[in-house]
Design an enzyme around this catalytic site. Structure first.
Site, PDB file in Angstrom:
ATOM      1  N   LYS A  30      34.121 -26.008   7.364  1.00  0.00           N
ATOM      2  CA  LYS A  30      32.990 -25.931   8.311  1.00  0.00           C
ATOM      3  C   LYS A  30      33.288 -26.941   9.446  1.00  0.00           C
ATOM      4  O   LYS A  30      33.326 -26.794  10.417  1.00  0.00           O
ATOM      5  CB  LYS A  30      31.633 -26.175   7.488  1.00  0.00           C
ATOM      6  CG  LYS A  30      31.394 -25.182   6.290  1.00  0.00           C
ATOM      7  CD  LYS A  30      30.045 -25.437   5.756  1.00  0.00           C
ATOM      8  CE  LYS A  30      29.666 -27.097   5.515  1.00  0.00           C
ATOM      9  NZ  LYS A  30      30.385 -27.343   4.068  1.00  0.00           N
ATOM     10  N   ARG A  85      28.307 -32.262  -6.421  1.00  0.00           N
ATOM     11  CA  ARG A  85      28.128 -31.691  -5.128  1.00  0.00           C
ATOM     12  C   ARG A  85      28.274 -30.177  -5.070  1.00  0.00           C
ATOM     13  O   ARG A  85      27.530 -29.546  -4.564  1.00  0.00           O
ATOM     14  CB  ARG A  85      28.930 -32.233  -3.978  1.00  0.00           C
ATOM     15  CG  ARG A  85      28.376 -33.524  -3.271  1.00  0.00           C
ATOM     16  CD  ARG A  85      29.375 -34.361  -2.595  1.00  0.00           C
ATOM     17  NE  ARG A  85      29.722 -33.649  -1.523  1.00  0.00           N
ATOM     18  CZ  ARG A  85      31.000 -33.931  -0.833  1.00  0.00           C
ATOM     19  NH1 ARG A  85      31.751 -34.708  -1.296  1.00  0.00           N
ATOM     20  NH2 ARG A  85      31.197 -33.523   0.203  1.00  0.00           N
ATOM     21  N   ARG A 126      36.127 -40.784   2.164  1.00  0.00           N
ATOM     22  CA  ARG A 126      34.757 -40.588   1.971  1.00  0.00           C
ATOM     23  C   ARG A 126      34.405 -41.118   0.460  1.00  0.00           C
ATOM     24  O   ARG A 126      34.895 -40.426  -0.472  1.00  0.00           O
ATOM     25  CB  ARG A 126      33.836 -39.443   2.285  1.00  0.00           C
ATOM     26  CG  ARG A 126      33.306 -39.559   3.684  1.00  0.00           C
ATOM     27  CD  ARG A 126      32.925 -38.122   4.284  1.00  0.00           C
ATOM     28  NE  ARG A 126      32.155 -37.447   3.542  1.00  0.00           N
ATOM     29  CZ  ARG A 126      31.445 -36.145   3.523  1.00  0.00           C
ATOM     30  NH1 ARG A 126      31.765 -35.640   4.575  1.00  0.00           N
ATOM     31  NH2 ARG A 126      30.696 -35.560   2.623  1.00  0.00           N
ATOM     32  N   ARG A 144      20.511 -26.456   4.304  1.00  0.00           N
ATOM     33  CA  ARG A 144      21.255 -26.382   2.994  1.00  0.00           C
ATOM     34  C   ARG A 144      20.293 -26.031   2.023  1.00  0.00           C
ATOM     35  O   ARG A 144      20.323 -26.079   0.938  1.00  0.00           O
ATOM     36  CB  ARG A 144      21.714 -27.750   2.772  1.00  0.00           C
ATOM     37  CG  ARG A 144      22.907 -28.042   2.449  1.00  0.00           C
ATOM     38  CD  ARG A 144      23.176 -29.628   2.127  1.00  0.00           C
ATOM     39  NE  ARG A 144      24.412 -30.144   2.050  1.00  0.00           N
ATOM     40  CZ  ARG A 144      25.726 -30.699   2.772  1.00  0.00           C
ATOM     41  NH1 ARG A 144      25.307 -30.227   3.886  1.00  0.00           N
ATOM     42  NH2 ARG A 144      26.760 -31.124   2.245  1.00  0.00           N
ATOM     43  N   ARG A 204      40.870 -35.406   2.065  1.00  0.00           N
ATOM     44  CA  ARG A 204      40.145 -35.703   3.449  1.00  0.00           C
ATOM     45  C   ARG A 204      40.339 -37.216   3.879  1.00  0.00           C
ATOM     46  O   ARG A 204      39.970 -38.031   2.980  1.00  0.00           O
ATOM     47  CB  ARG A 204      38.854 -35.126   3.308  1.00  0.00           C
ATOM     48  CG  ARG A 204      37.711 -35.615   4.342  1.00  0.00           C
ATOM     49  CD  ARG A 204      36.928 -34.389   4.472  1.00  0.00           C
ATOM     50  NE  ARG A 204      35.681 -34.662   3.455  1.00  0.00           N
ATOM     51  CZ  ARG A 204      34.572 -34.002   3.404  1.00  0.00           C
ATOM     52  NH1 ARG A 204      34.634 -32.851   4.509  1.00  0.00           N
ATOM     53  NH2 ARG A 204      33.489 -33.887   2.706  1.00  0.00           N
TER      54      ARG A 204
HETATM   55  P1  ADP Z   1      30.364 -31.858   3.350  1.00  0.00           P
HETATM   56  O1  ADP Z   1      30.643 -31.311   4.778  1.00  0.00           O
HETATM   57  O2  ADP Z   1      31.628 -32.225   2.554  1.00  0.00           O
HETATM   58  O3  ADP Z   1      29.670 -30.653   2.745  1.00  0.00           O
HETATM   59  P2  ADP Z   1      28.294 -33.345   4.438  1.00  0.00           P
HETATM   60  O4  ADP Z   1      28.811 -34.271   5.420  1.00  0.00           O
HETATM   61  O5  ADP Z   1      27.780 -32.143   5.053  1.00  0.00           O
HETATM   62  O6  ADP Z   1      29.338 -32.994   3.416  1.00  0.00           O
HETATM   63  O7  ADP Z   1      27.178 -33.845   3.481  1.00  0.00           O
HETATM   64  C1  ADP Z   1      27.535 -35.113   2.680  1.00  0.00           C
HETATM   65  C2  ADP Z   1      26.331 -35.253   1.909  1.00  0.00           C
HETATM   66  O8  ADP Z   1      24.922 -35.641   3.154  1.00  0.00           O
HETATM   67  C3  ADP Z   1      25.628 -34.350   1.130  1.00  0.00           C
HETATM   68  O9  ADP Z   1      26.260 -34.342   0.070  1.00  0.00           O
HETATM   69  C4  ADP Z   1      24.092 -34.595   1.214  1.00  0.00           C
HETATM   70  O10 ADP Z   1      23.835 -35.714   0.108  1.00  0.00           O
HETATM   71  C5  ADP Z   1      23.695 -35.065   2.370  1.00  0.00           C
HETATM   72  N1  ADP Z   1      23.324 -33.982   3.467  1.00  0.00           N
HETATM   73  C6  ADP Z   1      24.078 -33.710   4.385  1.00  0.00           C
HETATM   74  N2  ADP Z   1      23.233 -32.685   5.012  1.00  0.00           N
HETATM   75  C7  ADP Z   1      22.200 -32.355   4.203  1.00  0.00           C
HETATM   76  C8  ADP Z   1      21.083 -31.354   4.334  1.00  0.00           C
HETATM   77  N3  ADP Z   1      20.985 -30.484   5.266  1.00  0.00           N
HETATM   78  N4  ADP Z   1      20.011 -31.501   3.296  1.00  0.00           N
HETATM   79  C9  ADP Z   1      20.224 -32.426   2.378  1.00  0.00           C
HETATM   80  N5  ADP Z   1      21.158 -33.231   2.366  1.00  0.00           N
HETATM   81  C10 ADP Z   1      22.375 -33.452   3.155  1.00  0.00           C
END
Ligand code: ADP
Ligand code: ZN
Length: 220
Positions: A13, A172, A161, A88, A128
């Site tokens: 994404k 996750r 990360r 999310r 990553r």
């Molecule tokens: P990835 O792109 O690998 O899915 P993100 O950078 O989007 O990871 O998210 C990293 C972490 O940040 C998530 O595991 C969560 O803890 C938090 N997070 C990010 N976006 C949201 C959201 N919309 N709602 C709740 N938690 C979020």
């Protein structure tokens, strides 16, 4: 063009959103990046977020929603964006729709759902690397930087990360299935969901995305 990129961690994404931003001038808005900035600032929001992010749990809806909607509020009412990582949960998706309408902003046009196998996700997250300074994403095999460990864009240091550790990744993925996958149905019911494979190499994935956007009348 107002897009949501939906899919499990490692589906590509953020990578695709960055390419779209460079080539089509669509703002990439990553809730994960906004949260990591808050964590670095060390303010109360950041401290609460850090606790959840460490374990791979979601940050509470209200907190993320405030952060993301505040940023969207700074955009023009119809500025193009690609949301990556937000919404999310179904609750976040409802609030997003309501807030755009309330503020007189153009609604979301389309949600692109990326489908990818668990083994691909794990490989992507293990390889990553992220720039500490500008948050650009790399992958040791898929998208290596020109000089190992150094960001091509800004010269910053590349780091893995902390939440890409295998123990956290499994959590996750479970959280994704439980909380986020139901959003596919939410947007399908609105007639806004289109599904793309997340397995291909980046350029191929980008071309598939562009073809989809053209077909939907969202790109020229
Ligand atoms: P990835 O792109 O690998 O899915 P993100 O950078 O989007 O990871 O998210 C990293 C972490 O940040 C998530 O595991 C969560 O803890 C938090 N997070 C990010 N976006 C949201 C959201 N919309 N709602 C709740 N938690 C979020
Ligand atoms: Zn950088």
């Amino acid at each position: 063009m107002r897009l949501i990129f939906l899919g499990p961690p490692g589906a590509g994404k953020g990578t695709l959103a960055l390419v779209l931003m460079e080539r089509e001038k669509v703002t990439h808005l990553s809730s994960g990046n906004l949260l990591r900035e808050a964590v670095r600032r060390g303010d109360p929001i950041g401290r609460e977020a850090a606790r959840c992010m460490q374990s791979g749990a979601l940050v509470p809806d209200r907190l993320v929603t405030d952060l993301v909607l505040r940023r969207i509020g700074e955009f023009g009412k119809a500025d193009p964006f690609a949301l990556d990582g937000f919404p999310r949960t179904v609750e976040q998706a409802r609030v997003l729709d309501e807030e755009l309408a309330r503020a007189g902003h153009a609604p979301v046009d389309l949600t692109v759902g990326f489908q990818v196998s668990p083994s691909t996700m794990v490989k992507r997250l293990q390889g990553r690397r992220v720039c500490e300074a500008c948050a650009a994403n790399y992958h040791l095999e898929r998208l290596p930087p020109q000089r190992p460990g150094i960001c091509d864009r800004c010269g910053g240091n590349l780091k893995a990360r902390p939440d890409d550790r295998p123990e956290t990744v499994m959590n996750r993925l479970a959280v994704y299935e439980k909380e986020t996958a139901p959003l596919m149905d939410f947007y399908r019911a609105q007639g806004k969901l289109r599904v793309l494979s997340g397995e291909a190499v980046i350029e191929e994935q980008y071309q598939a995305l562009l073809a989809l956007l053209k077909k939907e009348g969202l790109a020229g």
